[in-house]
Enzyme design. Sequence first.
Site, PDB file in Angstrom:
ATOM      1  N   PRO A   2       0.827  -1.203   0.000  1.00  0.00           N
ATOM      2  CA  PRO A   2       0.000   0.000   0.000  1.00  0.00           C
ATOM      3  C   PRO A   2       0.866   1.259   0.000  1.00  0.00           C
ATOM      4  O   PRO A   2       1.805   1.376   0.770  1.00  0.00           O
ATOM      5  CB  PRO A   2      -0.800  -0.134   1.298  1.00  0.00           C
ATOM      6  N   GLU A   3       0.547   2.192  -0.879  1.00  0.00           N
ATOM      7  CA  GLU A   3       1.296   3.429  -0.971  1.00  0.00           C
ATOM      8  C   GLU A   3       0.514   4.552  -0.288  1.00  0.00           C
ATOM      9  O   GLU A   3      -0.545   4.329   0.295  1.00  0.00           O
ATOM     10  CB  GLU A   3       1.610   3.739  -2.430  1.00  0.00           C
ATOM     11  N   HIS A  92      -5.682 -14.235   9.903  1.00  0.00           N
ATOM     12  CA  HIS A  92      -4.527 -13.344   9.966  1.00  0.00           C
ATOM     13  C   HIS A  92      -4.845 -12.009  10.640  1.00  0.00           C
ATOM     14  O   HIS A  92      -4.168 -11.011  10.382  1.00  0.00           O
ATOM     15  CB  HIS A  92      -3.967 -13.121   8.562  1.00  0.00           C
ATOM     16  N   ARG A 111       0.885 -11.439   5.511  1.00  0.00           N
ATOM     17  CA  ARG A 111       2.327 -11.638   5.346  1.00  0.00           C
ATOM     18  C   ARG A 111       3.142 -11.175   6.559  1.00  0.00           C
ATOM     19  O   ARG A 111       4.345 -11.412   6.615  1.00  0.00           O
ATOM     20  CB  ARG A 111       2.811 -10.901   4.092  1.00  0.00           C
TER      21      ARG A 111
END
Length: 286
Positions: A2-3, A92, A111
């Site tokens: 994500p930016e 998660h 992740r």
Amino acid sequence: MPELPEVETTRRGIEPHLLEQRITSATVFDPRLRWRVRDDLASWLEGRLITLVSRRSKYLLLHFENDERLLIHLGMSGSLRIVTADTSRKKHDHFEVSLTNGKILRFHDPRRFGALLTDHEQAPHIRLQNLGPEPLSDAFDAHYLSAQLHARRQAIKPCLMNAAIVVGVGNIYANEALFLSGIHPATPANTLDHNQITRLVTAIKNVLARAIEQGGTTLRDFVREDGQPGYFKQTLNVYDRADQPCRICSTPIIRNVLAQRATYFCLICQPEPLATKPPGTKPIGT
């Protein structure tokens, strides 16, 4: 990952649910993120009042009384959701806080490259130190960027992605801004003239503002705070469009690797700088 637009979209989505709410409880389900979560984070958070939700670079900041803060980084696949107490926890989901309004802020990260860090406004975390200005702020203008680039012979694209120069201009938006300003990504930074730098600053601001307005860029792992994907990728000009026709001149978009990052450009709309073409060498895009 994500930016800046994705992080800002998330900030705007969660802010109304968090402001002036007190944390009634906190739970760390798995501390094994990019940096191990401090052992006492849950007890450190309980009872705190959220006074502000801000963003610095790609970090989300929850501000509390006494100027203490929780820093949240989404990493490569992280997301934040506002859910109710009866919402089942996903595999998660690694962290959550319960609020006085009955809602829960939950952090999901398959992740585990995200981060949960704490600091104080008067003693910022090392991750927030030595950062350049925000690209949408008045401090980031052509005069500032020119001063930063005048002695740098490095290619302009990695300079734009250097957080010490300007924060939050990640790979997608560096590619897009360079296309919009007609600058080849391998152009030595110190060869740009005032008009090019002015166009580049304007393009960076425009592409980021438009991305925020449209909800961020659709990436495989990113969805907005409401669970829906962003839509900005539909309007990308060069990023991830290798061999597809340029939207301006129909020339196939080139994909190359520059400073270890995928780089996309149009050789017609972004002419190769003469300084990068020693006699007898092939053009960068071939």
